[in-house]
Design a protein around this motif. Structure first.
Motif, PDB file in Angstrom:
ATOM      1  N   GLU A 142     -50.241   1.060 -19.367  1.00  0.00           N
ATOM      2  CA  GLU A 142     -50.456  -0.362 -19.583  1.00  0.00           C
ATOM      3  C   GLU A 142     -49.272  -1.113 -19.005  1.00  0.00           C
ATOM      4  O   GLU A 142     -48.160  -0.599 -18.960  1.00  0.00           O
ATOM      5  N   HIS A 153     -41.277   1.053 -24.080  1.00  0.00           N
ATOM      6  CA  HIS A 153     -41.736   0.670 -22.749  1.00  0.00           C
ATOM      7  C   HIS A 153     -40.586   0.819 -21.766  1.00  0.00           C
ATOM      8  O   HIS A 153     -39.436   0.969 -22.158  1.00  0.00           O
ATOM      9  N   PRO A 210     -48.283   3.464 -27.740  1.00  0.00           N
ATOM     10  CA  PRO A 210     -47.722   2.133 -27.476  1.00  0.00           C
ATOM     11  C   PRO A 210     -46.488   1.799 -28.303  1.00  0.00           C
ATOM     12  O   PRO A 210     -45.667   1.000 -27.884  1.00  0.00           O
ATOM     13  N   THR A 240     -45.750  -9.055 -25.898  1.00  0.00           N
ATOM     14  CA  THR A 240     -46.515  -7.877 -26.298  1.00  0.00           C
ATOM     15  C   THR A 240     -47.917  -7.884 -25.698  1.00  0.00           C
ATOM     16  O   THR A 240     -48.797  -7.196 -26.178  1.00  0.00           O
ATOM     17  N   PHE A 269     -49.559  -6.444 -23.317  1.00  0.00           N
ATOM     18  CA  PHE A 269     -49.800  -5.377 -22.351  1.00  0.00           C
ATOM     19  C   PHE A 269     -51.286  -5.314 -22.047  1.00  0.00           C
ATOM     20  O   PHE A 269     -52.126  -5.569 -22.901  1.00  0.00           O
ATOM     21  N   ALA A 313     -43.135  -4.528 -17.290  1.00  0.00           N
ATOM     22  CA  ALA A 313     -42.868  -3.401 -18.181  1.00  0.00           C
ATOM     23  C   ALA A 313     -44.119  -2.542 -18.256  1.00  0.00           C
ATOM     24  O   ALA A 313     -45.236  -3.052 -18.168  1.00  0.00           O
ATOM     25  N   ILE A 314     -43.915  -1.237 -18.408  1.00  0.00           N
ATOM     26  CA  ILE A 314     -45.049  -0.330 -18.561  1.00  0.00           C
ATOM     27  C   ILE A 314     -44.868   0.481 -19.831  1.00  0.00           C
ATOM     28  O   ILE A 314     -43.752   0.661 -20.327  1.00  0.00           O
ATOM     29  N   ARG A 315     -46.000   0.970 -20.370  1.00  0.00           N
ATOM     30  CA  ARG A 315     -45.968   1.848 -21.538  1.00  0.00           C
ATOM     31  C   ARG A 315     -47.176   2.771 -21.491  1.00  0.00           C
ATOM     32  O   ARG A 315     -48.141   2.534 -20.764  1.00  0.00           O
ATOM     33  N   ASP A 316     -47.130   3.811 -22.286  1.00  0.00           N
ATOM     34  CA  ASP A 316     -48.205   4.786 -22.390  1.00  0.00           C
ATOM     35  C   ASP A 316     -49.212   4.272 -23.409  1.00  0.00           C
ATOM     36  O   ASP A 316     -48.859   4.004 -24.560  1.00  0.00           O
ATOM     37  N   SER A 317     -50.477   4.156 -23.015  1.00  0.00           N
ATOM     38  CA  SER A 317     -51.489   3.625 -23.928  1.00  0.00           C
ATOM     39  C   SER A 317     -51.728   4.537 -25.128  1.00  0.00           C
ATOM     40  O   SER A 317     -52.165   4.073 -26.171  1.00  0.00           O
TER      41      SER A 317
END
Length: 81
Positions: free
Chosen positions: A44, A64, A60, A28, A30, A53-57
């Motif tokens: 992130e 992801h 969160p 976790t 990020f 892995a990417i995710r939207d800040s």
């Protein structure tokens, strides 16, 4: 990329002594993309063993998207190009 390995465990839905699906929890840790401006919502990224892995800040907890290392390398090369 990090050198740590994913730790897999047998699914709690599997019976004893049977073949089953194993699951691993993703790290976790990020971090904000270095290409993002200060105080802006951004993408992130988290390093995974042999992947990223990417995710939207802004969201969160919405999940992801993991990418294999080869795909992530092509993406970075293209973005930097």
């Amino acid at each position: 990329m990090t050198n740590s390995a994913l730790v897999f465990r047998k699914s709690s839905y599997s019976g004893q002594g049977q073949n089953c699906v194993e699951v691993a929890h993703l790290p976790t840790d990020f971090r904000k993309s270095s290409y993002s401006g200060r105080d802006q919502n951004c993408v992130e990224v988290a390093d995974l063993p042999s992947a990223a892995a990417i995710r939207d800040s802004k969201h969160p907890d919405a999940g992801h998207l993991p990418f294999p290392a080869a795909e992530w390398s092509v993406f970075l090369r293209t973005a930097r190009g």
